[in-house]
Each structure stands twice: as structure tokens, then as C-alpha cells.
Write a protein that holds these residues in place. Structure first.
Motif, PDB file in Angstrom:
ATOM      1  N   SER A 216     127.709 128.476  45.934  1.00 21.39           N
ATOM      2  CA  SER A 216     127.682 128.216  47.326  1.00 21.39           C
ATOM      3  C   SER A 216     126.729 129.229  47.754  1.00 21.39           C
ATOM      4  N   LEU A 217     126.081 128.207  48.595  1.00 21.46           N
ATOM      5  CA  LEU A 217     124.966 128.961  49.354  1.00 21.46           C
ATOM      6  C   LEU A 217     125.424 128.973  50.293  1.00 21.46           C
ATOM      7  N   SER A 218     124.799 129.791  51.117  1.00 15.52           N
ATOM      8  CA  SER A 218     124.410 129.261  52.974  1.00 15.52           C
ATOM      9  C   SER A 218     122.867 128.451  52.850  1.00 15.52           C
ATOM     10  N   LEU A 219     123.112 128.001  54.855  1.00 12.36           N
ATOM     11  CA  LEU A 219     122.156 127.382  55.126  1.00 12.36           C
ATOM     12  C   LEU A 219     120.720 127.662  54.879  1.00 12.36           C
ATOM     13  N   GLU A 220     120.517 129.089  55.321  1.00  7.55           N
ATOM     14  CA  GLU A 220     118.848 129.777  55.467  1.00  7.55           C
ATOM     15  C   GLU A 220     118.796 129.778  53.450  1.00  7.55           C
ATOM     16  N   ARG A 221     120.021 129.781  52.768  1.00 12.87           N
ATOM     17  CA  ARG A 221     119.833 129.922  51.150  1.00 12.87           C
ATOM     18  C   ARG A 221     119.048 128.701  50.369  1.00 12.87           C
ATOM     19  N   ILE A 222     120.131 127.583  51.523  1.00 10.28           N
ATOM     20  CA  ILE A 222     118.893 126.399  50.764  1.00 10.28           C
ATOM     21  C   ILE A 222     117.827 126.000  51.325  1.00 10.28           C
ATOM     22  N   HIS A 223     117.106 126.313  52.316  1.00  8.05           N
ATOM     23  CA  HIS A 223     116.348 125.881  52.970  1.00  8.05           C
ATOM     24  C   HIS A 223     115.155 126.797  52.563  1.00  8.05           C
ATOM     25  N   SER A 224     115.504 128.304  51.925  1.00  4.70           N
ATOM     26  CA  SER A 224     114.503 129.285  51.088  1.00  4.70           C
ATOM     27  C   SER A 224     114.259 128.412  50.048  1.00  4.70           C
ATOM     28  N   MET A 225     115.247 127.718  49.631  1.00  4.82           N
ATOM     29  CA  MET A 225     114.790 127.505  47.906  1.00  4.82           C
ATOM     30  C   MET A 225     113.812 125.844  47.786  1.00  4.82           C
ATOM     31  N   LEU A 226     114.502 124.865  49.109  1.00  7.22           N
ATOM     32  CA  LEU A 226     114.436 124.096  49.331  1.00  7.22           C
ATOM     33  C   LEU A 226     112.672 124.434  49.593  1.00  7.22           C
ATOM     34  N   LYS A 227     112.423 125.099  50.194  1.00  5.26           N
ATOM     35  CA  LYS A 227     111.168 125.331  50.566  1.00  5.26           C
ATOM     36  C   LYS A 227     110.204 125.560  49.098  1.00  5.26           C
ATOM     37  N   MET A 228     110.653 126.339  48.458  1.00  5.54           N
ATOM     38  CA  MET A 228     109.950 127.514  47.110  1.00  5.54           C
ATOM     39  C   MET A 228     109.981 125.856  46.711  1.00  5.54           C
ATOM     40  N   PHE A 229     110.885 124.975  45.670  1.00  2.00           N
ATOM     41  CA  PHE A 229     110.557 124.030  44.782  1.00  2.00           C
ATOM     42  C   PHE A 229     110.155 122.383  45.504  1.00  2.00           C
ATOM     43  N   VAL A 230     111.272 121.988  46.180  1.00  3.02           N
ATOM     44  CA  VAL A 230     110.476 121.176  46.651  1.00  3.02           C
ATOM     45  C   VAL A 230     109.296 120.667  48.136  1.00  3.02           C
ATOM     46  N   MET A 231     108.962 121.248  48.648  1.00  2.00           N
ATOM     47  CA  MET A 231     108.046 121.338  50.041  1.00  2.00           C
ATOM     48  C   MET A 231     106.768 121.473  48.787  1.00  2.00           C
ATOM     49  N   THR A 232     106.598 122.165  48.005  1.00  2.00           N
ATOM     50  CA  THR A 232     105.555 122.481  47.608  1.00  2.00           C
ATOM     51  C   THR A 232     104.832 120.941  46.920  1.00  2.00           C
ATOM     52  N   GLY A 233     105.576 120.309  46.256  1.00  2.00           N
ATOM     53  CA  GLY A 233     104.718 119.016  45.662  1.00  2.00           C
ATOM     54  C   GLY A 233     103.530 118.247  46.791  1.00  2.00           C
ATOM     55  N   PRO A 234     103.167 117.970  45.830  1.00  2.00           N
ATOM     56  CA  PRO A 234     101.967 117.132  46.601  1.00  2.00           C
ATOM     57  C   PRO A 234     102.174 116.195  48.232  1.00  2.00           C
ATOM     58  N   VAL A 235     103.384 115.328  47.836  1.00  2.00           N
ATOM     59  CA  VAL A 235     103.672 114.508  48.994  1.00  2.00           C
ATOM     60  C   VAL A 235     104.823 115.782  49.719  1.00  2.00           C
ATOM     61  N   VAL A 236     103.646 116.551  50.289  1.00  2.17           N
ATOM     62  CA  VAL A 236     104.886 117.516  51.529  1.00  2.17           C
ATOM     63  C   VAL A 236     106.413 117.263  52.414  1.00  2.17           C
ATOM     64  N   THR A 237     106.663 117.102  52.400  1.00  2.00           N
ATOM     65  CA  THR A 237     108.268 116.298  53.541  1.00  2.00           C
ATOM     66  C   THR A 237     108.436 117.778  54.049  1.00  2.00           C
ATOM     67  N   GLU A 238     108.395 117.940  55.090  1.00  2.00           N
ATOM     68  CA  GLU A 238     108.887 118.573  55.579  1.00  2.00           C
ATOM     69  C   GLU A 238     110.519 118.722  56.419  1.00  2.00           C
ATOM     70  N   ILE A 239     111.264 119.717  56.110  1.00  2.00           N
ATOM     71  CA  ILE A 239     112.031 119.844  56.691  1.00  2.00           C
ATOM     72  C   ILE A 239     112.777 121.372  57.416  1.00  2.00           C
ATOM     73  N   ASP A 240     113.072 121.173  58.726  1.00  2.00           N
ATOM     74  CA  ASP A 240     113.054 122.393  59.600  1.00  2.00           C
ATOM     75  C   ASP A 240     114.705 122.524  59.360  1.00  2.00           C
ATOM     76  N   LEU A 241     115.157 124.071  59.483  1.00  2.00           N
ATOM     77  CA  LEU A 241     116.161 123.669  59.255  1.00  2.00           C
ATOM     78  C   LEU A 241     117.175 123.927  60.488  1.00  2.00           C
ATOM     79  N   GLN A 242     116.986 123.117  60.802  1.00  2.00           N
ATOM     80  CA  GLN A 242     117.928 122.051  62.246  1.00  2.00           C
ATOM     81  C   GLN A 242     118.661 121.311  61.525  1.00  2.00           C
ATOM     82  N   GLU A 243     116.954 120.333  61.278  1.00  2.00           N
ATOM     83  CA  GLU A 243     116.512 118.958  60.294  1.00  2.00           C
ATOM     84  C   GLU A 243     118.365 118.978  59.167  1.00  2.00           C
ATOM     85  N   LEU A 244     117.646 120.357  58.464  1.00  2.00           N
ATOM     86  CA  LEU A 244     118.878 120.245  57.349  1.00  2.00           C
ATOM     87  C   LEU A 244     120.457 120.325  58.109  1.00  2.00           C
TER      88      LEU A 244
END
Lengths: 900, 84
Positions: free
Chosen positions: A845-873
Motif C-alpha cells: 500500500s502506498l499513499s498518493l504522494e508516495r506514488i507520485h514521487s516514485m513515478l517521478k523518480m522512475f518514469v518521468m526520467t525517461g527520454p520521452v518525458v510524460t509529466e503527471i501532476d498530483l491532481q491528475e494522478l
């Protein structure tokens, strides 16, 4: 403006004199000592003339009242007496020395100083009233000085004056004014006014003459003076206090009417003089001034009575006289300042209303400046006496200066207010309204109305612009005008920033804002503001975080920001921002715009199959200057695809032409070959094309594969454009239609009647959308629907048949080949979903903020940067919760048990 | 009724005939291009090894150049040989 009345002046008419004019400390000693004890040897001696007056009185042919005689002359200081001071006219000179001498001196002085009526004496015959010689008075004063009585002369004078004013003069004057109620006619009214004031002047003139005399004596050191205030000031204050401490409304109206009338007459005369001087000027002013110059009407413009009854000259004469009187009595400011101010304000406002309202295309400042000078001319008539009575020039010019200042200020203020009120329309009309903006800027620098401007503009925007009835493109157009106009008005752009915040906020809530802006930027319309702006040289690059306050070119040019500036934004950034950067910053991100442009570009490229991409190439180049090379990379690839496709098509056509006639394909197939990764997501629609077409496409693919090793083509059957001729028994139609339409009509070649369901099966298109597509052919008169759901070819047109109007679905036109923004976002978020699932599988189980920060760390660093903000998530996760793919409890998300 | 098609403007997207979506080295789509390239397709081609793995040409060349001794496929560790 100049209100001379002492604000502390009490309401009772007598009070100001005792409270304001005579220091208590002085009153007391005078009042307390018994009259006989007063000045040394005086009392006893003085008493004698009082006791035996009769001998002297007849000689002087005077009729003194006995009871007043009894008042001991030892108390000449009038102030201590409740009744009018003792008259001691006449007898004095006949008296023996000592007391008699003093008494005589006093009588000489008192009769000379005040009019007899004020002393309760009968008005003397005219021959007795001849003025005493200065030398005699001086002698009398010397006697008083000898007895140390000269100190009371001034006090006594003031007291007598006060009594007279209260008892006689004021009621008389107000009676005269009061007759106004019975006179309706304006000319009578003003002569009445003049009469009343004339009377007042006649009554007060003796006092004023004596006042001058006393003043001279004081200067010569013969009298003591009256403390801090000179006697003159005291007397004038008393006039104001007693006569005008409260004025009736009708009096004020009279004064106002009088001055208003003379003002009009003066202005007209001035104009006439002007006309006489120069014919050319007059014709100019005539044009611009019809309501004032109209000389032919039956009424005189000055006094608005019939021409033959015109009393303008008389009015001006009266005007001059009244001003003289008021000036003489020092009542000018008190009586007329209010009226004059009111008139000027009204005139300025009227004139402005007539000339400036709704007229933005020329500047009014100079015109009004001239007009104000004229007005000052009138004022100088009021406040300065022309001719011999003119005051010293320094004083005169300072009074005029004060008035000029006031009139100008008032003009600026009301002009600015008017323009502020109209600012919305001014902005709408910009740049035609530039003169009005410049005027307003000039006025704003002189008045303190910034705040008023901001709040008024804000509310105007909210009521007139920001509601659902206005097109987005209109809002954007107005916003652009506002940017231009307000930049003119305030180069620091603060007004723009503050006042237009509601527009920006509102635009953010409109879905089509970005689309409209991008369409404007790259639009077809040549005169489009945004397109012009885009092609401007030296654009501002939209890089973030590059601004610094140090790079201002000239330190000397630095101007501080106004106080209402948002300190969060640096001033250089604000000043340098232009229209496009302001528009783009509405959303705070340029990606949105680039994506929108990509979609727009894709739409354009796929709808115009003539490959005329020159304009788009130019647009992309221009946008590259703005948004940077990297951002526009995708668009460049798209344009390159178009060029490549053209080459490949040419290649393949060349090859086909080498083939013998019978092997050539039945029609020419031209393809647009896309690099799918670089194009926006294309809408997927199912469509089964007729065999013949599919064969042609396969053949094309084969040729392509031969051309490009290891690559193949994935056809988007539903996209494209088909040029075809429909040959019917009696007519031939040439049309360009979409592939679906082409496929439909191709099927009717084999069988002339199809039901909707049959067609839907063959084409693999759902019935509902197919039905919509059929309308084109119904409208073209190629097919008819009879009965419902059964379509038949109309081989021969029935001429007599009433033309059937079939409405084309309007959304047909707006059909975009691109998937909608929302769909695309959904697609992107789907990418995150796999990551989120993986996370939750591992970590439970994870909180919303945690999910967001993890996504930021792992997903949003890729070459095709797709951003998602907290509200969207959050929105996305909640949707998953609703779909029961996720469980949300205790502010953490977890996967449902059965999901693993 | 006869319908004569004069020209059919079609839309197609090209794709590599490969058994995978993404390049195993740069993790970018084959139909896109390697991180060093701007334009896909001819300018950033794919190459196949004899092990049937394929990569962006630029990616695998970079990989091979970084190998000191023997050149292996980064996926299956077999010796890398270009197909054909």
C-alpha cells in the motif's frame, strides 16, 4: 474651495464677536472696574458734559436721546455696554477744558468713525455730514491719548460695527435677497441681487473708510493695534461671520445662476472676439462647436432670451459691479468661490460629456488646455479687478495660479474618470483609440486614480467579457488588444498584469483556448494579430528561469515598479514579455501549446493532400525561434515525412509507368507515409475497403518494401481523400470524398440497393455512424432512402421531384483525424498504470504522494518525458478505484486481493 | 452506375518488420530513432544480428565499440554477427 468661515465659529451671530474677536483677558479689566474709577482723573470731569448736555445739544441742532445721555461717558469703550454706545456727538467742542476737552475729542472721533444711525442718532442733514478733516481727528485722538483712552477706540469701533451689523444691516440685506422669491425672471433676479449688495456696500462704506483711517493711525503708532489679528482682518471676518455665517439655499442658487449666466456670456463674447480676429479659426471652431457657436438661432446664446431682448451687456455690467462690491467688502471668496467652483465643474463635465464621450480617435488634452485658459480669463474677471483697481500683480498671479491649478486638476481628474469608465471600449477599439490611451496616461500621471482604473477595468471585464456568451476567440482578441493598449498606458505592465488576471483565469477554464491561440498564431488570415506578432523579428524566447534583474541595459533608465506590483515577478521579465509569451503563459506551460500545434499541423497535413507545406514550414521555423529547437522537433519530422512521401510516390509512379498498360493499377494511389512515433495519436476507426482498393494498397506496400528494406506499411484505411467521378445514366458527378464515402459508393456499383445493416456488415462500420455518412450521397442526389434504412441509386434524376434538403451533420466538418487530447492523456496515463500496479504489488500500500514521487523518480526520467501532476494522478487513481481496479482506504491505495 | 476513382490519397504509417517494439539498448521504439538521432527511418536504420535480435544501428555499433575483447549480442550473449 476657499471657505473662509472659521469652522469653529459658533452659530449665534453675536457669539463670534465676543469669542473670536476679543480676547477675554482684555475684556475683563475693562468690564470690571466701575466706570467712574476707570482712567485717573477722567471720571469726574467726564461726567459734567453728560450732566449738562442740554446747553450744547440745541446748538448743534442735534436731537440726542435723553436716556442715552445718562450713560457715563467714562465708559466710552463700547464693548462693555449692552446698548449702542453713548452718543456724544455735538456738545463736546463747547465744553470747558479737561473733562470737556476729552468729551469733545471723543465725540469728534466717534461721529467721524461710525455712521450716526449706528449710534442711534437721527441721520444728520447732509450739510452736517461733511467729513471732518484729518487734522481735526488727529487732534481729537491726541487728546484721547493724553488720557490714555486711545486703547479703547478700536474695541469700541468693532463693537459698534457688530451691533449695527446684527441689528440693522444684516436683516436689511437678507430682506432684500428674500424678495427673490417673488421674482421669477432672471434679469430681475440679478438686478435684485446687485441692489441688495449695493445697499450693503453703501451701509458698510462708512465703516470701511474709518477702518482705513484707523489702520493708518495704527501704522503711525498712534493706536495700539489689536493683537495678532489686524483690525482689518477682524472686521472682514466679522462681515463674513455675521452676514454669511449661514446662507439660504435660494441665495446660493441666485449666486450660482448669476455666475453661470455671466460665464456663458463671457465665453460667447470671447468666441466672438476670436471670430473677429481670424476667420479661419472661427470656421474651425464652428465646426467643432455647433452647440455653442450657432449664431443664427432666435435665441441669444449668451443669455438665452430673444435676440431683441438680449441683456448680455447689462449682465456683464452687473457682473463687473457685483465683483467690485464683493471685492471691496472682501466677501468675494466667501460668496462666490463656491458658486464659481460649482459652475466650472459643471461646465467642464458638460463639455467633456458632449465632446469626448465615445470619441477615442483624437486627443482632447490640448483642446481643453486652451479652453481652460479661456476659463481662466473669466476667472480673472471675477477675482481680479480689471483696470485701475487691479491688485498688485504678484497677488493677482498667485490667485490665478491657484485657480488654474485647481481647474486643471479637476479637468484631469474627471477626464481620467471618464476614460477609465470607457476603458473597455477603448481597449476594444485599440489601436484606433490610441490618442485616448495617451490622454489617459497623461492624466493618470497627474492624478491618483490607478486604483480606480484597476477596479473599474476589472469589473468591466467581468461583466462584459467573461461570461459564457462570448466566443473564446473574441476573448483572446480583446486580451491581445488589452495587452497592446495597456502596455502603452503603463510600460511597467503592472496594470496589465493585475487587471487582466481575470481574463487569464477565465481563459484557463475554456477548453478551446489553446486551440484558438494556436490557430491564431498559424492562421490563414493574413492580417491576424498573432500571426504578425509571430513573424516579428527578435522574438522573446520562452525559456524559463533565465531572467535576472542585472541585465537592464541602462542603469539610469531604471524605474521602480509601482507599489501594486506583484513582487513575485521580476520587473524585467514583465517588461520584456510580449503578446505571445503572455498568451502562452496563460497555462504556464508551453508543452500544451506545442502539442496543440502538433495536432493542428497533423490535421492540416492530412486534410490537404497537395503537400503544400510551405506555410507550415515557415510556421514551424517561427515557432522554433519562440519555443526552442527541441520542442519543435516532432513537427519537423512530420514535415519531413510529407516530403519523403512525395519522393516515394514519385518513385513508385515512375515504376508503374514502365509497366505495360494492362498491368497498371486501375487508379493512382498516392500515399502519405507517416513516422507514427512522431505524429499525434491518430484516431482509430474500423473500415473495410473494397477488394480492389485493398489490392492496390497491398501492391503499393510491396513496392514500398522493395524500396525500403525491412520496412512495411500500415494503412490507415479511414484516413485520406478520394477524388472520384460518379457516372450515372444522365449525369456525372466529380467529387472529393473521404474513404468511407468512397467505399460506400463503390459498393453500390455491384448492387444498386443496399440496406443499412448489409452495408454496415460489409464495411465493418457501426450502423449509427454509417447512417451519418450516407447523408452525403443523399444530399448529392446519388442515393435515395426508401423505405427507411434501404438505399437505392437514383440513375435518372427526376427533375420535377422536390429537392430534398438533407442536412449534413455539422460535426462532419470538424472531424479531426487526431485522437482528442483527453484520449491521448488517457493513453499516457495507461503507461503509468503498469508501474503503479508493479509498485503496489511489491509494497502493498502506498499513499498518493508516495506514488507520485516514485513515478517521478522512475518514469518521468525517461527520454520521452510524460509529466503527471498530483491532481491528475489523483483523478486517475480515483477512476481506477471506481473501476474497482484499486482500493482506497486510510489514505493509501492498494490492489484488490483477487487482482494478483 | 459506374464509379471511377481518379486518385486515392491514402494514409499509412511505416514500421520496421521486427519481432520487438523497442530497441533493447536504448529502449526507444524502433519506429522512432535512437537517442542520438533526430529523424527516424533511413537516417536511423535497424540492423539484425544472426541471433535474430535487432537494434538501432547506432546503438549496436556503440555497444560493439565499447566491447574490448569479443563482441556479443547484448541480449543473448552470443557472438554478434550481422545478418547477411
Amino acid at each position: 474651495m476657499p471657505l473662509d468661515r472659521d469652522p469653529a465659529a459658533p452659530k449665534r451671530s453675536a457669539a463670534p464677536v465676543s469669542a473670536g474677536m476679543r480676547p477675554r483677558s482684555r475684556t475683563a479689566p475693562l468690564r470690571l472696574p466701575a466706570p467712574p474709577a476707570a482712567p485717573g482723573p477722567g471720571p469726574a470731569a467726564l461726567r459734567s458734559p453728560a450732566v449738562c448736555p442740554r446747553a450744547a445739544a440745541p446748538a448743534q441742532q442735534c436731537a440726542p436721546r435723553p436716556q442715552t445721555r445718562r450713560v457715563p461717558p467714562a465708559a466710552p469703550p463700547g464693548p462693555a455696554l449692552p446698548a449702542p454706545p453713548p452718543p456724544r456727538r455735538g456738545a463736546a467742542r463747547m465744553e470747558p477744558p479737561a473733562g470737556a476737552e476729552l468729551s469733545a475729542a471723543w465725540n469728534t472721533l466717534s461721529t467721524a468713525l461710525v455712521p450716526p444711525a449706528a449710534l442711534g442718532l437721527a441721520v444728520p442733514r447732509s450739510d452736517a455730514a461733511q467729513p471732518l478733516k484729518d487734522a481735526e481727528l488727529r487732534a481729537a485722538l491726541d487728546i484721547l491719548r493724553r488720557y490714555d483712552l486711545h486703547s479703547v477706540v478700536e474695541e469700541w469701533f468693532v463693537e459698534v460695527l457688530q451691533m449695527d451689523l446684527q441689528a440693522n444691516i444684516a436683516p436689511e440685506f437678507w430682506n432684500g435677497i428674500g424678495q427673490h422669491e417673488n421674482t421669477a425672471e432672471e434679469p430681475q433676479c440679478s438686478s435684485l441681487l446687485l441692489d441688495a449688495f449695493g445697499l450693503l456696500r453703501r451701509r458698510l462704506d462708512p465703516y470701511l473708510n474709518s477702518l482705513e483711517l484707523l489702520e493708518r493711525w495704527t501704522e503711525a503708532g498712534l493706536l495700539l493695534g489689536t493683537g495678532a489679528q489686524t483690525l482689518q482682518e477682524k472686521v472682514y471676518t466679522m462681515f463674513k461671520a455675521i452676514l454669511f455665517f449661514s446662507t439660504t439655499k435660494s441665495f446660493q442658487e441666485m449666486i450660482q445662476q448669476f455666475y453661470g449666466r455671466t460665464f456663458r456670456i463671457y465665453m460667447r463674447q470671447w468666441k466672438k472676439g476670436e471670430e473677429g480676429r481670424s476667420e479661419r479659426e472661427s470656421s474651425m471652431s464652428e465646426d467643432s462647436d455647433p452647440e455653442e457657436g450657432g449664431g443664427d438661432s432666435a435665441l441669444c446664446t449668451g443669455c438665452s432670451s430673444k435676440r431683441e431682448q438680449c441683456w448680455c451687456p447689462k449682465a456683464m455690467e452687473q457682473f463687473q459691479q457685483l465683483n467690485d462690491i464683493l471685492h471691496r467688502l472682501h466677501l468675494l471668496e466667501r460668496v462666490s468661490a463656491d458658486a464659481v467652483t460649482t459652475i466650472l465643474h459643471r461646465m467642464i463635465e458638460e463639455r467633456m460629456e458632449q465632446r469626448c464621450r465615445g470619441e477615442y480617435e483624437r486627443s482632447f488634452l490640448n483642446e481643453f488646455q486652451e479652453w481652460i485658459e479661456k476659463v481662466i480669463g473669466w476667472l480673472s474677471r471675477v477675482f481680479l479687478q480689471d483696470g485701475p483697481l487691479a491688485r498688485s500683480s504678484a497677488e493677482a498671479s498667485s490667485t490665478l495660479k491657484r485657480w488654474r491649478c485647481h481647474v486643471r486638476r479637476f479637468f484631469y481628474h474627471s477626464y481620467a474618470s471618464m476614460r477609465i469608465e470607457e476603458l473597455f471600449s477603448i481597449i476594444r477599439d485599440f489601436p484606433e483609440s490610441k490618442p485616448a490611451v495617451e490622454d489617459l496616461k497623461f492624466c493618470l500621471e497627474r492624478t491618483n486614480q490607478r486604483h480606480q482604473l484597476l477596479s473599474s477595468l476589472k469589473s468591466a471585464l467581468e461583466t462584459r467579457l467573461l461570461h459564457p456568451g462570448v466566443n473564446t476567440s473574441d476573448i483572446i482578441t480583446l486580451y491581445i488588444s488589452a495587452i497592446k493598449a495597456l502596455r502603452e498606458l503603463d510600460p511597467s505592465m503592472i496594470i496589465l498584469e493585475v487587471a487582466c488576471e481575470p481574463i487569464r483565469k477565465y481563459l484557463r477554464t475554456r477548453e478551446d483556448t489553446v486551440r484558438k491561440i494556436v490557430a491564431g498564431l498559424t492562421g490563414d488570415a493574413e492580417g491576424s494579430d498573432l500571426a504578425n506578432e509571430l513573424s516579428k523579428a527578435d522574438p522573446v524566447t520562452l525559456e524559463n528561469g533565465q531572467e535576472s534583474d542585472d541585465d537592464i541595459s541602462e542603469p539610469g533608465d531604471w524605474v521602480p515598479d509601482p507599489v501594486d506590483a506583484d513582487p513575485g515577478n521580476s520587473s524585467s521579465k514583465r517588461r520584456s514579455s510580449d503578446i505571445i509569451s503572455l498568451l502562452v503563459s496563460i497555462y504556464g506551460s508551453k508543452d500544451l501549446f506545442i502539442n496543440e500545434y502538433r495536432t493542428l499541423l497533423a490535421d492540416r497535413l492530412l486534410h490537404q493532400f497537395n503537400y503544400n507545406a510551405e506555410r507550415e514550414i515557415r510556421n514551424v521555423e517561427l515557432l522554433k525561434l519562440r519555443f526552442g529547437e527541441a520542442q519543435m522537433h516532432y513537427c519537423e519530422v512530420m514535415l519531413k515525412d510529407m516530403a519523403d512521401s512525395r519522393r516515394i510516390n514519385a518513385n513508385i509512379r515512375d515504376e508503374e509507368e514502365k509497366l505495360p498498360e494492362e498491368e497498371r493499377p486501375p487508379f493512382s494511389l498516392v500515399a502519405v507515409i507517416l513516422s507514427s512515433e512522431f505524429w499525434p495519436l491518430l484516431k482509430e476507426e474500423k473500415l473495410e475497403l473494397p477488394e480492389k482498393v485493398k489490392e492496390a494498397m497491398e501492391a503499393y506496400s510491396k513496392k514500398y518494401e522493395k524500396l525500403k528494406a525491412m520496412r512495411t506499411l500500415n494503412w490507415k484505411y479511414h484516413l485520406g481523400l478520394v477524388d472520384l467521378d460518379v457516372e450515372l445514366a444522365d449525369r456525372t458527378l466529380s467529387l472529393s470524398v473521404s474513404p468511407v464515402h468512397a467505399a460506400i459508393i463503390l459498393h453500390f456499383q455491384t448492387k444498386s440497393t443496399w440496406t443499412l445493416t448489409e452495408l454496415s456488415e460489409v464495411l465493418k462500420v457501426p450502423v449509427t455512424s454509417l447512417k451519418r455518412k450516407m447523408t452525403l450521397w443523399l444530399q448529392q442526389g446519388v442515393l435515395r432512402e426508401e423505405p427507411q434504412g434501404v438505399f437505392t441509386v437514383i440513375e435518372e434524376e427526376q427533375k420535377d421531384q422536390v429537392e430534398k434538403v438533407v442536412l449534413i451533420d455539422s460535426d462532419e466538418e470538424g472531424d479531426s483525424a487526431m485522437a482528442s487530447q483527453a484520449d491521448q492523456k488517457e493513453e499516457e496515463l495507461q503507461l503509468f498504470w503498469t508501474y503503479i500496479q508493479a509498485m503496489l504489488t511489491n509494497l502493498e500500500s502506498l499513499s498518493l504522494e508516495r506514488i507520485h514521487s516514485m513515478l517521478k523518480m522512475f518514469v518521468m526520467t525517461g527520454p520521452v518525458v510524460t509529466e503527471i501532476d498530483l491532481q491528475e494522478l489523483q483523478g486517475f487513481l480515483h477512476k481506477k478505484v471506481r473501476d474497482q481496479q484499486l482500493i482506497y482506504s486510510g489514505s493509501v491505495y492498494r490492489l484488490p486481493k483477487n487482482c494478483n | 452506375m459506374r464509379v471511377r476513382v481518379r486518385t486515392w490519397h491514402g494514409v499509412a504509417s511505416w514500421l520496421w518488420v521486427a519481432n520487438d517494439e523497442n530497441c533493447g539498448i536504448c529502449r526507444m521504439a524502433f519506429n522512432g530513432c535512437c537517442p542520438d538521432c533526430k529523424v527516424p527511418g533511413d537516417d536511423c536504420p535497424l540492423v539484425w544480428g544472426q541471433c535474430s535480435h535487432c537494434f538501432h544501428m547506432h546503438c549496436i555499433l556503440k555497444w560493439l565499440n565499447s566491447q574490448q575483447v569479443q563482441q556479443h549480442c547484448p541480449m543473448c550473449r552470443q557472438e554478434w554477427k550481422f545478418k547477411e
